[in-house]
Design a protein around this motif. Structure first.
Motif, PDB file in Angstrom:
ATOM      1  N   ASN A  74       7.996  29.119  10.914  1.00 54.09           N
ATOM      2  CA  ASN A  74       8.557  29.145   9.795  1.00 54.09           C
ATOM      3  C   ASN A  74      10.206  28.765   9.748  1.00 54.09           C
ATOM      4  O   ASN A  74      10.617  29.146  10.804  1.00 54.09           O
ATOM      5  N   GLY A  75      10.359  27.777   9.183  1.00 55.22           N
ATOM      6  CA  GLY A  75      11.848  27.406   9.011  1.00 55.22           C
ATOM      7  C   GLY A  75      12.287  26.315  10.162  1.00 55.22           C
ATOM      8  O   GLY A  75      13.300  25.906  10.242  1.00 55.22           O
ATOM      9  N   THR A  76      10.975  25.745  10.857  1.00 49.96           N
ATOM     10  CA  THR A  76      11.439  24.624  11.656  1.00 49.96           C
ATOM     11  C   THR A  76      10.694  23.428  11.132  1.00 49.96           C
ATOM     12  O   THR A  76      10.040  23.149  10.191  1.00 49.96           O
ATOM     13  N   SER A  77      10.886  22.360  11.726  1.00 49.39           N
ATOM     14  CA  SER A  77      10.258  21.048  11.450  1.00 49.39           C
ATOM     15  C   SER A  77       9.521  20.491  12.807  1.00 49.39           C
ATOM     16  O   SER A  77       9.541  20.917  13.638  1.00 49.39           O
ATOM     17  N   THR A  78       9.096  19.174  12.357  1.00 49.59           N
ATOM     18  CA  THR A  78       8.027  18.597  13.412  1.00 49.59           C
ATOM     19  C   THR A  78       8.074  17.027  12.904  1.00 49.59           C
ATOM     20  O   THR A  78       8.640  16.625  11.849  1.00 49.59           O
ATOM     21  N   THR A  79       7.509  16.352  13.833  1.00 49.28           N
ATOM     22  CA  THR A  79       7.448  14.885  13.588  1.00 49.28           C
ATOM     23  C   THR A  79       5.917  14.600  13.331  1.00 49.28           C
ATOM     24  O   THR A  79       5.077  14.962  14.093  1.00 49.28           O
ATOM     25  N   LEU A  80       5.751  13.863  12.346  1.00 48.76           N
ATOM     26  CA  LEU A  80       4.277  13.195  11.885  1.00 48.76           C
ATOM     27  C   LEU A  80       4.118  11.967  12.564  1.00 48.76           C
ATOM     28  O   LEU A  80       4.916  11.135  13.010  1.00 48.76           O
ATOM     29  N   SER A  81       2.759  11.728  13.264  1.00 46.11           N
ATOM     30  CA  SER A  81       2.600  10.701  13.932  1.00 46.11           C
ATOM     31  C   SER A  81       1.506   9.727  13.061  1.00 46.11           C
ATOM     32  O   SER A  81       0.375   9.945  12.887  1.00 46.11           O
ATOM     33  N   GLY A  82       1.866   8.800  12.395  1.00 52.71           N
ATOM     34  CA  GLY A  82       1.097   7.876  11.755  1.00 52.71           C
ATOM     35  C   GLY A  82       0.668   6.586  12.623  1.00 52.71           C
ATOM     36  O   GLY A  82       1.336   6.147  13.443  1.00 52.71           O
ATOM     37  N   SER A  83      -0.415   6.109  12.276  1.00 53.84           N
ATOM     38  CA  SER A  83      -0.932   4.940  12.816  1.00 53.84           C
ATOM     39  C   SER A  83      -2.167   4.186  11.937  1.00 53.84           C
ATOM     40  O   SER A  83      -2.244   4.889  11.163  1.00 53.84           O
ATOM     41  N   ALA A  84      -2.171   3.000  12.281  1.00 51.17           N
ATOM     42  CA  ALA A  84      -3.486   2.176  11.531  1.00 51.17           C
ATOM     43  C   ALA A  84      -4.016   1.243  12.410  1.00 51.17           C
ATOM     44  O   ALA A  84      -3.551   0.893  13.714  1.00 51.17           O
ATOM     45  N   SER A  85      -5.152   0.778  11.971  1.00 56.84           N
ATOM     46  CA  SER A  85      -5.959  -0.143  12.641  1.00 56.84           C
ATOM     47  C   SER A  85      -6.579  -1.149  11.802  1.00 56.84           C
ATOM     48  O   SER A  85      -6.631  -0.668  10.479  1.00 56.84           O
ATOM     49  N   GLY A  86      -7.109  -2.156  12.152  1.00 57.16           N
ATOM     50  CA  GLY A  86      -7.711  -3.077  11.204  1.00 57.16           C
ATOM     51  C   GLY A  86      -6.858  -3.882  10.367  1.00 57.16           C
ATOM     52  O   GLY A  86      -5.727  -3.748  10.654  1.00 57.16           O
ATOM     53  N   GLY A  87      -7.448  -4.862   9.652  1.00 60.32           N
ATOM     54  CA  GLY A  87      -6.516  -5.708   8.707  1.00 60.32           C
ATOM     55  C   GLY A  87      -5.974  -6.580   9.719  1.00 60.32           C
ATOM     56  O   GLY A  87      -6.352  -6.756  10.681  1.00 60.32           O
ATOM     57  N   SER A  88      -4.864  -7.055   9.346  1.00 56.92           N
ATOM     58  CA  SER A  88      -3.927  -8.194   9.977  1.00 56.92           C
ATOM     59  C   SER A  88      -3.207  -7.550  11.222  1.00 56.92           C
ATOM     60  O   SER A  88      -2.866  -8.394  12.172  1.00 56.92           O
ATOM     61  N   GLY A  89      -3.108  -6.258  11.260  1.00 59.09           N
ATOM     62  CA  GLY A  89      -2.498  -5.528  12.533  1.00 59.09           C
ATOM     63  C   GLY A  89      -0.861  -5.426  12.113  1.00 59.09           C
ATOM     64  O   GLY A  89      -0.170  -5.090  12.893  1.00 59.09           O
ATOM     65  N   SER A  90      -0.444  -6.078  10.905  1.00 61.32           N
ATOM     66  CA  SER A  90       1.080  -5.917  10.399  1.00 61.32           C
ATOM     67  C   SER A  90       0.996  -5.019   9.438  1.00 61.32           C
ATOM     68  O   SER A  90       0.379  -5.181   8.278  1.00 61.32           O
ATOM     69  N   TYR A  91       1.787  -3.841   9.499  1.00 61.13           N
ATOM     70  CA  TYR A  91       1.526  -2.599   8.362  1.00 61.13           C
ATOM     71  C   TYR A  91       2.847  -1.921   8.068  1.00 61.13           C
ATOM     72  O   TYR A  91       3.866  -2.193   8.846  1.00 61.13           O
ATOM     73  N   SER A  92       2.919  -1.692   7.054  1.00 63.24           N
ATOM     74  CA  SER A  92       4.044  -0.650   6.398  1.00 63.24           C
ATOM     75  C   SER A  92       3.578   0.411   6.130  1.00 63.24           C
ATOM     76  O   SER A  92       2.257   0.770   5.604  1.00 63.24           O
TER      77      SER A  92
END
Length: 416
Positions: A74-92
């Motif tokens: 409680n009261g702490t933070s963390t870092t989310l780990s986003g990723s993607a695959s497929g498509g053109s390979g260029s993502y936002s």
């Protein structure tokens, strides 16, 4: 279009329309799973026909990955780990809820300090096709929020005493740092439970930090000043054998080093002695003070006389041992001489003569001597007589007064 989307195709130029997928309206909506050519045959009012073809290109979707679920304190933070695959390979990337993120448009955003469990959704956009996909990750918040309770082992102390401060932290990460300060200033510490010895009433402040959040609180320690203790008199001198009364003040209870527990004590020391009293006031604060009783030696008084005396003799009294003398005797007689004489003694002067001897310290002693004055006998040698030459006679001696037990001595003894 993106895979899974629809496309609306609209033909014009005639009165009836036949599409290659079987549609027979000017407009059709299609959702092909792959890129597909659509042909329409158009007929006008005269029965003449023509055809046209359009291609619907189907772009594959990117595959979004929001990372694995996490649990944080409680009261702490963390870092989310986003990723993607497929498509053109260029993502936002676009994360939500944006309000609990430091930045919502980066691939791996940091959360704010969380106090409730939160589900985060990431939307991945293929920068070439514009196709999107989403995924969700759940951050579970465990434990309570960071809290602080500050206490002291004793909130009211006497000047010179110590007490322990207690910073009781809970919640948060469970790992804490401490920063103490005070008012009036002068105290600092970085431990959870410091010991303090203030000389005036002081408020102590502490701030704890668990690496993510802080909490502050304070506690006041009241300092009661020690009682003002005195002994009357502060010091005194007495002669050996005399008493001294000492009176203490300044509190509600008293304890002397001779075992007494009253405010006033009467003592009879035979040597110079220092008396200590511990005084406790209504707030249980204590203080001590001392008084010295100086014991002075008494003189060694002596007295004597040169008697016994016959009445009419001079009485000689003698004394020693001091610097001043005071004699008292029968019939109200007195003298301040060390060795007084009494002229022309008589039997009324018989009795005890006492002398009070005073030394340089003012101490006195008394001695006495007994004077005996004997009454002198009255002698009568008889009547004078005449005798014939060459004859003898008897002398008739008599005595009166005195003890009645007499001896006689005649002279000239050559004619007796």
């Amino acid at each position: 279009i993106c895979n899974g989307q629809s496309a609306t195709l609209t033909a014009s130029g005639g009165t009836s329309y036949i599409w290659s997928n079987g549609g027979n309206t000017a407009s059709i909506t299609v959702s092909p799973g792959s890129s597909t050519n659509y042909t329409v045959t158009v007929t006008n009012a005269f029965g003449c026909t023509a055809t046209s073809t359009t291609t619907v290109t189907v772009n594959s979707l990117p595959v979004a990955n929001a990372g694995v679920d996490q649990s944080i304190p409680n009261g702490t933070s963390t870092t989310l780990s986003g990723s993607a695959s497929g498509g053109s390979g260029s993502y936002s990337y676009l994360w939500s809820p944006a309000g609990s993120l430091v930045s919502s448009t980066v691939q791996n955003p940091q959360t704010t300090n969380l106090t409730i469990s939160t589900a985060y959704t990431v939307t991945v956009t293929d920068n070439n096709s514009g196709c999107t996909s989403t995924d969700q990750v759940i951050i579970t918040v465990t434990g309570g929020s960071l809290s602080l309770n500050v206490t002291t082992n004793n909130s009211s102390i006497c000047n010179g005493q110590s007490t322990q401060l207690n910073a009781i932290a809970s919640g948060g990460t469970g790992s804490y740092t401490y920063i103490w300060s005070s008012s009036p200033v002068g105290f600092s510490s970085s431990i959870a439970n410091p010991t303090v010895s203030p000389t005036v009433t002081t408020t102590y402040y502490v701030t704890i930090n668990d690496g993510f959040n802080s909490s502050s609180s304070s506690v006041t320690v009241t300092v009661n000043q020690l009682p003002i203790v005195s002994i009357t008199p502060a010091s005194q001198s007495i002669c050996n054998g005399q008493n001294a009364t000492l009176t203490a003040s300044g509190g509600t209870s008293y304890s002397w080093n001779n075992g007494s527990n009253t405010s006033s004590i009467t003592v009879t020391p035979n040597t110079t002695t220092t008396y200590t009293v511990t005084v406790i006031d209504a707030l249980t604060c204590s203080n001590t003070t001392t008084s010295t009783v100086t014991v002075m030696n008494t003189p060694s008084a002596t007295s004597s006389n040169s008697g016994p005396y016959c009445s009419g003799n001079n009485i000689q009294l003698n004394s020693s041992g001091g610097s001043t003398y005071s004699w008292l005797g029968p019939n109200g007689w007195s003298s301040t001489l060390q060795n007084p004489s009494i002229n022309n003694s008589n039997s009324s002067m018989n009795g005890t003569y006492s002398v009070t001897v005073t030394n340089a310290a003012g101490c006195t002693a008394t001695s006495s001597t007994t004077v005996i004055v004997n009454t002198s006998p009255t002698v009568d040698a008889g009547n004078s007589i005449s005798i014939t030459y060459g004859t003898n006679t008897t002398l008739n001696g008599t005595a009166t007064n005195g003890s009645g037990n007499y001896t006689f001595l005649w002279s000239p003894d050559t004619l007796l």
